[in-house]
Design a protein around this motif. Structure first.
Motif, PDB file in Angstrom:
ATOM      1  N   PHE A 134       0.833  -1.219   0.000  1.00  0.00           N
ATOM      2  CA  PHE A 134       0.000   0.000   0.000  1.00  0.00           C
ATOM      3  C   PHE A 134       0.865   1.267   0.000  1.00  0.00           C
ATOM      4  CE2 PHE A 134      -3.082  -2.549   2.931  1.00  0.00           C
ATOM      5  CZ  PHE A 134      -3.425  -3.363   1.871  1.00  0.00           C
ATOM      6  N   ILE A 135       1.866   1.251   0.881  1.00  0.00           N
ATOM      7  CA  ILE A 135       2.700   2.445   1.052  1.00  0.00           C
ATOM      8  C   ILE A 135       3.502   2.737  -0.215  1.00  0.00           C
ATOM      9  CG2 ILE A 135       4.680   3.384   2.307  1.00  0.00           C
ATOM     10  CD1 ILE A 135       3.569   1.926   4.811  1.00  0.00           C
ATOM     11  N   LEU A 136       4.126   1.693  -0.790  1.00  0.00           N
ATOM     12  CA  LEU A 136       4.919   1.899  -2.000  1.00  0.00           C
ATOM     13  C   LEU A 136       4.056   2.322  -3.181  1.00  0.00           C
ATOM     14  CD1 LEU A 136       7.415  -1.120  -1.867  1.00  0.00           C
ATOM     15  CD2 LEU A 136       7.878   1.276  -1.341  1.00  0.00           C
ATOM     16  N   LEU A 137       2.832   1.817  -3.232  1.00  0.00           N
ATOM     17  CA  LEU A 137       1.953   2.113  -4.360  1.00  0.00           C
ATOM     18  C   LEU A 137       1.352   3.509  -4.283  1.00  0.00           C
ATOM     19  CD1 LEU A 137       0.919   0.742  -6.917  1.00  0.00           C
ATOM     20  CD2 LEU A 137      -1.004  -0.157  -5.591  1.00  0.00           C
ATOM     21  N   TRP A 138       1.009   3.949  -3.061  1.00  0.00           N
ATOM     22  CA  TRP A 138       0.302   5.219  -2.921  1.00  0.00           C
ATOM     23  C   TRP A 138       1.091   6.289  -2.172  1.00  0.00           C
ATOM     24  CZ3 TRP A 138      -3.060   0.760  -2.497  1.00  0.00           C
ATOM     25  CH2 TRP A 138      -3.928   0.633  -3.600  1.00  0.00           C
ATOM     26  N   ASN A 139       2.397   6.099  -2.067  1.00  0.00           N
ATOM     27  CA  ASN A 139       3.218   7.109  -1.410  1.00  0.00           C
ATOM     28  C   ASN A 139       3.353   8.347  -2.297  1.00  0.00           C
ATOM     29  OD1 ASN A 139       4.913   8.198   0.580  1.00  0.00           O
ATOM     30  ND2 ASN A 139       6.744   7.481  -0.494  1.00  0.00           N
ATOM     31  N   ASN A 140       3.402   9.497  -1.679  1.00  0.00           N
ATOM     32  CA  ASN A 140       3.637  10.751  -2.401  1.00  0.00           C
ATOM     33  C   ASN A 140       5.145  10.989  -2.429  1.00  0.00           C
ATOM     34  OD1 ASN A 140       3.307  13.176  -3.661  1.00  0.00           O
ATOM     35  ND2 ASN A 140       2.552  14.274  -1.880  1.00  0.00           N
ATOM     36  N   TYR A 141       5.797  10.446  -3.442  1.00  0.00           N
ATOM     37  CA  TYR A 141       7.252  10.482  -3.508  1.00  0.00           C
ATOM     38  C   TYR A 141       7.753  11.909  -3.757  1.00  0.00           C
ATOM     39  CZ  TYR A 141       7.058   5.400  -3.862  1.00  0.00           C
ATOM     40  OH  TYR A 141       6.823   4.076  -3.615  1.00  0.00           O
ATOM     41  N   PRO A 142       8.917  12.265  -3.194  1.00  0.00           N
ATOM     42  CA  PRO A 142       9.467  13.614  -3.426  1.00  0.00           C
ATOM     43  C   PRO A 142       9.781  13.831  -4.903  1.00  0.00           C
ATOM     44  CG  PRO A 142      11.080  12.178  -2.356  1.00  0.00           C
ATOM     45  CD  PRO A 142       9.781  11.448  -2.322  1.00  0.00           C
ATOM     46  N   LYS A 143       9.612  15.047  -5.359  1.00  0.00           N
ATOM     47  CA  LYS A 143       9.841  15.373  -6.768  1.00  0.00           C
ATOM     48  C   LYS A 143      11.300  15.170  -7.168  1.00  0.00           C
ATOM     49  CE  LYS A 143       6.070  18.755  -6.964  1.00  0.00           C
ATOM     50  NZ  LYS A 143       5.162  17.834  -7.660  1.00  0.00           N
ATOM     51  N   SER A 144      12.198  15.166  -6.177  1.00  0.00           N
ATOM     52  CA  SER A 144      13.622  14.978  -6.476  1.00  0.00           C
ATOM     53  C   SER A 144      13.945  13.532  -6.858  1.00  0.00           C
ATOM     54  CB  SER A 144      14.463  15.379  -5.263  1.00  0.00           C
ATOM     55  OG  SER A 144      14.102  14.613  -4.118  1.00  0.00           O
ATOM     56  N   LEU A 145      13.034  12.597  -6.539  1.00  0.00           N
ATOM     57  CA  LEU A 145      13.260  11.193  -6.859  1.00  0.00           C
ATOM     58  C   LEU A 145      12.967  10.960  -8.336  1.00  0.00           C
ATOM     59  CD1 LEU A 145      14.054   8.623  -5.251  1.00  0.00           C
ATOM     60  CD2 LEU A 145      11.611   8.074  -5.153  1.00  0.00           C
ATOM     61  N   PRO A 146      13.898  10.342  -9.078  1.00  0.00           N
ATOM     62  CA  PRO A 146      13.673  10.107 -10.514  1.00  0.00           C
ATOM     63  C   PRO A 146      12.373   9.335 -10.773  1.00  0.00           C
ATOM     64  CG  PRO A 146      15.945   9.636  -9.932  1.00  0.00           C
ATOM     65  CD  PRO A 146      15.216   9.873  -8.643  1.00  0.00           C
ATOM     66  N   ARG A 147      11.697   9.724 -11.829  1.00  0.00           N
ATOM     67  CA  ARG A 147      10.421   9.091 -12.167  1.00  0.00           C
ATOM     68  C   ARG A 147      10.576   7.596 -12.399  1.00  0.00           C
ATOM     69  NH1 ARG A 147       5.305   8.959 -11.076  1.00  0.00           N
ATOM     70  NH2 ARG A 147       4.045   8.164 -12.792  1.00  0.00           N
ATOM     71  N   THR A 148      11.706   7.193 -12.942  1.00  0.00           N
ATOM     72  CA  THR A 148      11.952   5.763 -13.189  1.00  0.00           C
ATOM     73  C   THR A 148      11.956   4.971 -11.888  1.00  0.00           C
ATOM     74  OG1 THR A 148      13.296   6.323 -15.122  1.00  0.00           O
ATOM     75  CG2 THR A 148      13.541   4.095 -14.232  1.00  0.00           C
ATOM     76  N   VAL A 149      12.557   5.533 -10.857  1.00  0.00           N
ATOM     77  CA  VAL A 149      12.600   4.869  -9.547  1.00  0.00           C
ATOM     78  C   VAL A 149      11.192   4.726  -8.976  1.00  0.00           C
ATOM     79  CG1 VAL A 149      13.448   5.033  -7.174  1.00  0.00           C
ATOM     80  CG2 VAL A 149      14.925   5.694  -9.082  1.00  0.00           C
ATOM     81  N   ILE A 158       8.372   4.559 -10.646  1.00  0.00           N
ATOM     82  CA  ILE A 158       7.652   3.535 -11.419  1.00  0.00           C
ATOM     83  C   ILE A 158       8.080   2.135 -10.992  1.00  0.00           C
ATOM     84  CG2 ILE A 158       7.354   2.561 -13.731  1.00  0.00           C
ATOM     85  CD1 ILE A 158       7.521   5.420 -14.813  1.00  0.00           C
ATOM     86  N   ILE A 159       9.379   1.949 -10.749  1.00  0.00           N
ATOM     87  CA  ILE A 159       9.882   0.633 -10.316  1.00  0.00           C
ATOM     88  C   ILE A 159       9.282   0.258  -8.963  1.00  0.00           C
ATOM     89  CG2 ILE A 159      11.933  -0.611  -9.528  1.00  0.00           C
ATOM     90  CD1 ILE A 159      13.514   0.914 -11.681  1.00  0.00           C
ATOM     91  N   LEU A 160       9.262   1.195  -8.022  1.00  0.00           N
ATOM     92  CA  LEU A 160       8.727   0.916  -6.685  1.00  0.00           C
ATOM     93  C   LEU A 160       7.236   0.614  -6.745  1.00  0.00           C
ATOM     94  CD1 LEU A 160      10.574   3.670  -4.593  1.00  0.00           C
ATOM     95  CD2 LEU A 160      10.989   1.201  -4.547  1.00  0.00           C
ATOM     96  N   GLN A 161       6.495   1.381  -7.531  1.00  0.00           N
ATOM     97  CA  GLN A 161       5.053   1.149  -7.641  1.00  0.00           C
ATOM     98  C   GLN A 161       4.761  -0.166  -8.352  1.00  0.00           C
ATOM     99  OE1 GLN A 161       3.848   4.862  -9.506  1.00  0.00           O
ATOM    100  NE2 GLN A 161       3.164   5.686  -7.538  1.00  0.00           N
ATOM    101  N   SER A 162       5.556  -0.510  -9.344  1.00  0.00           N
ATOM    102  CA  SER A 162       5.379  -1.788 -10.047  1.00  0.00           C
ATOM    103  C   SER A 162       5.675  -2.961  -9.125  1.00  0.00           C
ATOM    104  CB  SER A 162       6.299  -1.837 -11.279  1.00  0.00           C
ATOM    105  OG  SER A 162       5.989  -0.802 -12.182  1.00  0.00           O
ATOM    106  N   LEU A 163       6.722  -2.805  -8.309  1.00  0.00           N
ATOM    107  CA  LEU A 163       7.069  -3.841  -7.337  1.00  0.00           C
ATOM    108  C   LEU A 163       5.926  -4.034  -6.347  1.00  0.00           C
ATOM    109  CD1 LEU A 163       9.121  -5.779  -6.034  1.00  0.00           C
ATOM    110  CD2 LEU A 163      10.020  -3.814  -4.758  1.00  0.00           C
ATOM    111  N   ALA A 164       5.346  -2.927  -5.893  1.00  0.00           N
ATOM    112  CA  ALA A 164       4.229  -3.005  -4.950  1.00  0.00           C
ATOM    113  C   ALA A 164       3.038  -3.720  -5.568  1.00  0.00           C
ATOM    114  CB  ALA A 164       3.825  -1.593  -4.515  1.00  0.00           C
ATOM    115  N   ALA A 165       2.700  -3.364  -6.803  1.00  0.00           N
ATOM    116  CA  ALA A 165       1.577  -4.009  -7.481  1.00  0.00           C
ATOM    117  C   ALA A 165       1.834  -5.499  -7.668  1.00  0.00           C
ATOM    118  CB  ALA A 165       1.329  -3.334  -8.834  1.00  0.00           C
ATOM    119  N   ALA A 166       3.090  -5.873  -7.973  1.00  0.00           N
ATOM    120  CA  ALA A 166       3.437  -7.275  -8.161  1.00  0.00           C
ATOM    121  C   ALA A 166       3.301  -8.060  -6.855  1.00  0.00           C
ATOM    122  CB  ALA A 166       4.864  -7.387  -8.709  1.00  0.00           C
ATOM    123  N   VAL A 167       3.738  -7.444  -5.759  1.00  0.00           N
ATOM    124  CA  VAL A 167       3.627  -8.096  -4.449  1.00  0.00           C
ATOM    125  C   VAL A 167       2.160  -8.337  -4.084  1.00  0.00           C
ATOM    126  CG1 VAL A 167       3.954  -7.764  -1.963  1.00  0.00           C
ATOM    127  CG2 VAL A 167       5.828  -7.279  -3.556  1.00  0.00           C
TER     128      VAL A 167
END
Length: 398
Positions: free
Chosen positions: A127-142, A144-153
């Motif tokens: 839940f946290i990885l999928l719906w976290n409000n990530y800081p704008k300084s974090l690359p968009r690719t990172v 997407i990877i974290l949200q994809s990992l969360a969805a896969a889990v």
């Protein structure tokens, strides 16, 4: 230049207090020798304990927040369609969380190959990885990877899940919607009604009366006990859940309109809300012989009495926080009013940490008044941790 965000301090503080109570009563299972009036009353009983007032209180505050949240979105230029899309996404997220946590309650650990504690930890992390409000300084690719990992889990968990016992094992399903899921349904109906009625008091009153009428008709056994109609009304507690959220929105919108009139006097609000609370509580107790007061059965009497309690609570907190300017009294628990969902999830990690590592407190710290102090300290610790996490890494954007 955009208009300033509209916030009412009393609503945030009332939400924080309710969240504190929710964590506290959810921890009472760990204690013994505590007063019965603190806990849930059995489904077949007529009455309610402190625990039976917390969830309806939270729903009422969810409803009170709706007018201000939607008004802020309109001020940013969002159309009703964009606002509705946001509401649907938020409701969907809460439904997903609710269903995953509910499946954990029915899990067969041996058949699933996963203990319930790990199920909860992995679900909450997803839940946290999928719906976290990530800081704008974090690359968009990172991101997407974290949200994809969360969805896969979460998908993996849903596939491997087995619930029930013996030969009657079941796969992942909606056993019921769970606390978060019920909030999602009730919030969605209330917020969409407010959005498309443009916050008109009349339509909110109609929605509240319709919810209460549906709840009453259900307890009078006037409604079908199965079939499509039952499936439609069941997620909103046959009207009881939306009676709280729409009732909260109605109260908040009335308050907003009155408080913005020239010459507004708090005494007038006390009179109006006080009379409303007396009428609600009176109707609740007068109807008690017909239905009884019961959270487990979601009776109309319970709905009316809890709504009255919340009106009075809001009046008192508004007087204390917004008029007397005592918001600093609640500084310690303020994260529970702004990072509410995170506060709800943190205890799942705490219980897993304690139980998986076999860390147990002596009975002397789990009994009576000392035990209650332990649960209160635990609740405050959860809120403090959530507040610290929200400053560094985690801000759920629901």
């Amino acid at each position: 230049m955009s208009s300033p965000t509209i916030r009412i301090g009393a609503i945030d503080i009332l939400r924080a207090l309710t969240m504190l109570l929710m964590i506290f009563v959810n921890d009472l299972w760990s204690l013994k020798g505590i007063p019965d009036w603190l806990e849930h009353v059995p489904a077949d009983a007529d009455g309610m304990g402190l625990a039976d007032t917390v969830f309806p209180g939270f729903l009422f505050i969810v409803g009170m927040s709706v007018p201000f949240a939607i008004r802020n979105r309109h001020q940013k230029g969002d159309s009703n369609w964009l606002v509705s899309w946001h509401i649907l996404k938020r409701s969907f997220a809460l439904l997903v969380m609710g269903v995953f946590l509910v499946n954990g309650e029915y899990i067969n650990s041996a058949a699933t190959g996963l203990p319930v504690l790990w199920w909860n930890v992995l679900s909450c992390t997803g839940f946290i990885l999928l719906w976290n409000n990530y800081p704008k300084s974090l690359p968009r690719t990172v991101v997407i990877i974290l949200q994809s990992l969360a969805a896969a889990v979460l998908l993996y968990l849903a596939i491997i899940f087995r619930g029930g016992e013996g030969s009657s094992l079941s796969r992942f399903s909606t056993w019921w919607w769970g606390i978060l899921g019920l909030i999602g349904w009730a919030y969605g109906v209330c917020a969409l009604l407010f959005t498309w009625s443009n916050g008109k008091i009349t339509w909110l009153a109609v929605g509240w009366l319709a919810s209460l009428a549906l709840c009453s008709a259900n307890h009078l056994q006037w409604l079908p006990q199965s079939g499509f109609f039952r499936q439609v009304i069941s997620p909103v507690g046959e009207g009881s859940m939306t009676a709280f959220t729409i009732g909260g929105a109605l109260a908040a919108e009335f308050f907003w309109k009155e408080s913005n009139k020239p010459g507004f006097k708090f005494s007038k609000l006390v009179l109006i809300f006080g009379i409303a609370a007396i009428l609600l509580a009176g109707a609740g107790f007068l109807s008690r012989p017909e239905w009884g007061i019961s959270k487990m059965r979601a009776t109309p009497s319970w709905v009316l009495i809890c709504s009255a309690i919340m009106l009075v609570s809001f009046l008192f907190i508004y007087w204390l926080v917004d008029i007397q300017q005592k918001s600093n009294w609640f500084s310690l628990i303020k994260p529970a009013g702004t990072e509410t969902l995170l506060c709800y999830l943190v205890p799942y990690y705490a219980y897993a940490l304690v139980q998986l590592n076999h860390l147990w407190l002596p009975d002397s710290l789990l009994t009576g008044g000392i035990g209650l102090l332990k649960s209160l300290a635990f609740s405050l610790l959860v809120i403090i941790i959530a507040g610290l996490l929200s400053k560094k890494w985690i801000r759920l954007k629901l």
